[in-house]
Design a protein around this motif. Structure first.
Motif, mmCIF file in Angstrom:
data_model
loop_
_atom_site.group_PDB
_atom_site.id
_atom_site.type_symbol
_atom_site.label_atom_id
_atom_site.label_comp_id
_atom_site.label_asym_id
_atom_site.label_seq_id
_atom_site.Cartn_x
_atom_site.Cartn_y
_atom_site.Cartn_z
ATOM 1 N N PRO A 126 -9.112 6.149 2.310
ATOM 2 C CA PRO A 126 -9.555 6.415 0.933
ATOM 3 C C PRO A 126 -9.565 7.917 0.633
ATOM 4 C CG PRO A 126 -10.975 4.790 1.992
ATOM 5 C CD PRO A 126 -10.093 5.353 3.062
ATOM 6 N N GLN B 166 -15.891 -1.314 -4.515
ATOM 7 C CA GLN B 166 -14.927 -1.395 -5.627
ATOM 8 C C GLN B 166 -14.308 -2.788 -5.720
ATOM 9 O OE1 GLN B 166 -12.192 2.015 -5.278
ATOM 10 N NE2 GLN B 166 -13.881 3.085 -4.289
ATOM 11 N N ASN C 117 -17.299 1.869 0.557
ATOM 12 C CA ASN C 117 -17.044 2.189 -0.849
ATOM 13 C C ASN C 117 -15.840 1.398 -1.381
ATOM 14 O OD1 ASN C 117 -17.483 3.468 -3.285
ATOM 15 N ND2 ASN C 117 -16.407 5.335 -2.719
ATOM 16 N N GLU C 118 -14.853 1.175 -0.531
ATOM 17 C CA GLU C 118 -13.709 0.347 -0.929
ATOM 18 C C GLU C 118 -14.167 -1.089 -1.221
ATOM 19 O OE1 GLU C 118 -11.627 3.097 -1.392
ATOM 20 O OE2 GLU C 118 -10.055 1.645 -0.970
ATOM 21 N N PHE D 80 -15.834 7.472 -11.650
ATOM 22 C CA PHE D 80 -14.611 6.807 -11.195
ATOM 23 C C PHE D 80 -14.725 5.290 -11.375
ATOM 24 C CE2 PHE D 80 -12.510 5.054 -7.222
ATOM 25 C CZ PHE D 80 -11.222 5.098 -7.719
ATOM 26 N N LEU E 14 -14.675 -4.883 -9.126
ATOM 27 C CA LEU E 14 -13.494 -5.186 -9.945
ATOM 28 C C LEU E 14 -13.094 -6.661 -9.840
ATOM 29 C CD1 LEU E 14 -11.473 -1.929 -9.185
ATOM 30 C CD2 LEU E 14 -12.487 -2.576 -11.374
ATOM 31 N N TYR F 15 -4.613 6.712 -6.211
ATOM 32 C CA TYR F 15 -5.923 6.075 -5.980
ATOM 33 C C TYR F 15 -6.512 5.612 -7.312
ATOM 34 C CZ TYR F 15 -10.399 5.396 -3.503
ATOM 35 O OH TYR F 15 -11.529 4.852 -2.930
ATOM 36 N N PHE F 16 -6.405 6.469 -8.309
ATOM 37 C CA PHE F 16 -6.930 6.113 -9.638
ATOM 38 C C PHE F 16 -6.130 4.983 -10.274
ATOM 39 C CE2 PHE F 16 -10.142 9.160 -11.453
ATOM 40 C CZ PHE F 16 -10.524 9.688 -10.232
ATOM 41 N N SER G 286 -12.676 2.842 -13.956
ATOM 42 C CA SER G 286 -11.916 1.682 -13.458
ATOM 43 C C SER G 286 -12.281 0.419 -14.232
ATOM 44 C CB SER G 286 -12.221 1.453 -11.968
ATOM 45 O OG SER G 286 -11.958 2.599 -11.217
ATOM 46 N N PHE H 95 -5.502 -5.521 -6.082
ATOM 47 C CA PHE H 95 -6.425 -4.479 -5.607
ATOM 48 C C PHE H 95 -6.030 -4.096 -4.193
ATOM 49 C CE2 PHE H 95 -10.083 -3.047 -3.206
ATOM 50 C CZ PHE H 95 -10.717 -2.180 -4.066
ATOM 51 N N LEU H 96 -5.881 -2.801 -3.962
ATOM 52 C CA LEU H 96 -5.590 -2.300 -2.616
ATOM 53 C C LEU H 96 -6.807 -1.563 -2.090
ATOM 54 C CD1 LEU H 96 -3.659 -1.519 -0.245
ATOM 55 C CD2 LEU H 96 -3.010 0.489 -1.585
ATOM 56 N N ALA H 97 -7.345 -2.032 -0.968
ATOM 57 C CA ALA H 97 -8.375 -1.262 -0.266
ATOM 58 C C ALA H 97 -7.638 -0.322 0.684
ATOM 59 C CB ALA H 97 -9.315 -2.180 0.492
ATOM 60 N N PHE H 98 -7.847 0.977 0.500
ATOM 61 C CA PHE H 98 -7.032 1.977 1.195
ATOM 62 C C PHE H 98 -7.414 2.096 2.670
ATOM 63 C CE2 PHE H 98 -4.882 4.852 -2.053
ATOM 64 C CZ PHE H 98 -4.927 3.909 -3.055
ATOM 65 N N ILE I 117 -9.183 12.939 -15.921
ATOM 66 C CA ILE I 117 -10.406 12.900 -15.106
ATOM 67 C C ILE I 117 -10.282 13.824 -13.895
ATOM 68 C CG2 ILE I 117 -11.901 11.415 -13.714
ATOM 69 C CD1 ILE I 117 -11.091 9.079 -15.531
ATOM 70 N N SER J 71 -4.314 2.759 -8.924
ATOM 71 C CA SER J 71 -4.458 1.487 -8.206
ATOM 72 C C SER J 71 -5.733 0.757 -8.635
ATOM 73 C CB SER J 71 -4.489 1.722 -6.695
ATOM 74 O OG SER J 71 -5.758 2.226 -6.294
ATOM 75 N N ARG J 72 -6.641 1.491 -9.307
ATOM 76 C CA ARG J 72 -7.864 0.859 -9.815
ATOM 77 C C ARG J 72 -7.739 0.503 -11.300
ATOM 78 N NH1 ARG J 72 -7.967 0.366 -5.058
ATOM 79 N NH2 ARG J 72 -9.564 1.217 -3.668
ATOM 80 N N GLY J 73 -6.524 0.655 -11.832
ATOM 81 C CA GLY J 73 -6.291 0.252 -13.216
ATOM 82 C C GLY J 73 -6.403 1.389 -14.220
ATOM 83 N N ILE J 74 -6.636 2.592 -13.719
ATOM 84 C CA ILE J 74 -6.770 3.738 -14.629
ATOM 85 C C ILE J 74 -5.374 4.268 -14.941
ATOM 86 C CG2 ILE J 74 -7.739 6.057 -14.863
ATOM 87 C CD1 ILE J 74 -9.896 5.155 -12.773
#
Lengths: 366, 247
Positions: B89, B160, B156-157, B100, B164, A317-318, B104, B83-86, A331, A320-323
């Motif tokens: 999540p 993000q 929330n997805e 978080f 982003l 999950y992290f 990012s 970007f993947l929206a889960f 973290i 996939s957000r570029g972290i």
């Protein structure tokens, strides 16, 4: 324990209610051997023979607080515990006991700071008294810290304890005896040490008494942390909640044995213990063992113990957000640790634990 | 040049081949809906595009703006704009949403050699986004998705996604589990994101999301391949007839 010559111990008259025979029996039981499976008892016994000094204390100048160096002989029974005879031995060996009697609710916390091995401390809260205790175990030498707390009916105590000195061996013994409707909250924030042994005994001895523990520990390098918890429900409708999150990194060793004992005369008791462990790297050692002893039917009792590494789906999950994965690990580990950091000292403890964790994960630790 | 090129893609999960020669091209500004029965490979496609561990590509090409994505780690793909929206999540107690989101955004800035955003303006932007998605700003202080309802997690997805502002958004059943009001909010968010500079892969089971987010193309995925493509009318036809007639 066998190497201790109990006959050599000069037991003060006011403590002399327990015979050497009783001590010998208690120290040779299988239960006792189990408690000392992961820490060599002799290391701690060596410590209890060392000199002790008065701890540094503030907050005593308030109304309703008095101190002394002797205690009521009736409290001798509090100091003796079949489950921890070595604590009793340490109390016997000390030349004095610091006794803090709290008769009124306090406006400011009592601060108890251990810079070296300190004399045993007994704190007694009278009925209906509310107080806050802040305890800092900062001895940079090998040391023992023994604390007994007796809580009167409907009293409440919030106890924040931090143990962030790592370059020594420390034994921390704590026994709290709670009477009816009392509430004891312990926030335990700790790093490992060359040897850190934390014994926690809580006896819920009056109807409706409540105990809550939140504990967060980070142990790195070749350090050692051994937590031995015993919560006894000896009265009806008593409640205990224990949450312990521990991280072991490098070649560290972490043990958490949590025992809940519900006696026959404690119906409708409600006990829960959760010990979650995160092992960072492949060389860390984690031992965890929840134990339940239940002697009455009408109770709610649950426990859980987990040992694992960071969840793959959380890391993904992290990332996939570029972290980057190493930052994700930092973290997430910090989040796991700080989940259980709470209480009046939360900010300081969060900073100290985070710093130690980040130093370790980024290679800044020595 | 296409924004996304997927050519003859074969992928396996735990040794079982799920994608069996999938082709798709997405140009900037396009929204492609991917529909299909359970087990057809929709989520596998989403996970393969984002580089999720455990999904082995055995054959084929996946390029974003002409750059081969397949050798890249998930965070490197994110830096390029994936970007993947889960669908589900992840809940992460102990790490606040704000931390978080900041990590990012900072990671993206670092990868592009840009300056990290000013903390005050960052917080303001996130709060405004949250409010626009009917998410209380209290959520930003709580653990990532911790104790969120299904609808709150999906919003929330979208938060993000908007923060982003990626090149390619892959939305994996973002509409599942949403009531009609939440669906409207999520759809509005996707429409706000749409522009001539980016592309959207919209994976869904149901036609109803496509009433709000009108796709340029609809593809039907079955047994690891795209078996039918068309415009939005194909989704209506699927709603009426199901998938069996395509087999």
């Amino acid at each position: 324990m066998a190497s201790v010559n109990l006959a050599d111990i000069a037991i003060p008259a006011w403590l002399n209610r327990v015979t050497h025979d009783q001590l010998n029996i208690a120290s040779q039981t299988p239960a006792h051997a189990e408690r000392w499976k992961y820490t060599k008892a002799q290391k701690v016994l060596d410590l209890i023979e060392g000199a002790t000094e008065q701890p540094s204390i503030s907050g005593l100048e308030q109304n309703g607080v008095s101190i002394g160096t002797t205690i009521d002989p009736d409290l001798a029974a509090l100091l003796y515990d079949d489950n921890a005879p070595e604590a009793y031995i340490a109390a016997c060996l000390a030349n004095e006991v610091l006794y803090i009697d709290i008769q009124e609710s306090l406006a400011s916390p009592i601060n108890l700071s251990h810079g070296t091995s300190t004399v045993p401390v007994v704190i007694r809260l009278a009925a209906n008294v509310a107080a806050e205790l802040f305890e800092d175990c900062q001895a940079n030498e090998d040391a023992i810290h023994l604390l007994w707390i007796q809580m009167g009916p409907a009293s409440s105590l919030v106890h924040s304890r931090q143990s962030f000195e790592t370059a020594a061996s420390h034994w921390q013994f704590l026994h709290t005896l709670q009477e009816r409707m009392s509430t004891y909250t312990l926030h335990n924030h700790t790093l490992g040490a060359h040897l850190r042994r934390q014994d926690l005994h809580v006896t819920l001895n009056g109807e409706g008494a409540k105990f809550e523990l939140k504990s967060a520990a980070f142990v790195r390098s070749k350090d050692h942390l051994d937590q031995q918890l015993t919560v006894q429900h000896t009265a009806p409708r008593t409640t205990s909640r224990q949450l312990l999150n521990n991280i072991a990194a490098d070649k560290a060793s972490v043990t958490c044995n949590g025992r809940i004992h519900i006696h026959p005369n404690a119906p409708q008791s409600d006990a829960d213990l959760s010990n979650r462990n995160l092992a960072l790297g492949k060389s860390a050692t984690v031992n965890t063992k929840p134990e339940l002893e239940i002697y009455t039917d009408d109770v709610k009792c649950s426990h859980g113990a987990t040992v694992g590494q960071l969840a793959d789906d959380a890391i993904f999950y992290f990332t996939s957000r570029g972290i980057a994965p190493d930052l994700a690990q930092q973290i997430l580990s910090k989040g796991f640790l700080l989940e259980n950091v709470a209480g009046p000292n939360k900010d300081y403890a969060s900073h100290a634990l985070s710093q130690a964790l980040m130093d370790s994960l980024t290679g800044a630790a020595s | 040049m296409s924004l996304l090129t997927v050519d003859s893609l074969h992928a396996s999960v735990q040794g079982e081949e799920i994608l069996k020669g999938l082709n798709i091209k997405i140009n900037p500004g396009e929204v492609h809906a991917i529909m299909g029965p359970n087990g057809s490979g929709k989520s596998t496609l989403a996970n393969v595009l984002s580089g999720r561990p455990g999904y082995a590509v055995t054959q084929g090409i996946v390029e974003l703006d002409g750059v081969d994505l397949l050798p890249l780690e998930p965070h490197e793909r994110a830096h390029l704009g994936v970007f993947l929206a889960f669908q589900y999540p992840v809940e992460i107690p102990g790490v606040s949403n704000m931390e978080f989101l900041k990590a990012s955004v900072d990671s993206r800035a670092h990868a592009h050699g840009a300056e990290q955003p000013n903390p005050a303006s960052f917080i303001k932007e996130v709060r405004e986004l949250a409010t626009s998605l009917n998410l209380s700003t209290e959520f930003l202080k709580r653990g990532v998705n911790e104790g969120f309802s299904g609808g709150e997690k999906k919003r929330n997805e979208i938060l993000q996604l908007l923060l982003l502002n990626p090149r390619l958004a892959v939305l994996d059943e973002t509409d599942s589990g949403l009531d009609i009001d939440a669906l409207q909010v999520v759809a509005d968010g996707i429409n706000r994101f749409r522009s001539d500079d980016n592309g959207v892969v919209l994976i869904t089971h149901y036609q109803r999301l496509l009433n709000y987010v009108v796709p340029d193309f609809v593809h039907v995925l079955a047994d690891g391949k795209i078996v039918q493509s068309g415009d939005k009318s194909l989704a209506l036809e699927l709603e009426e007839k199901g998938y069996a007639w395509l087999a």
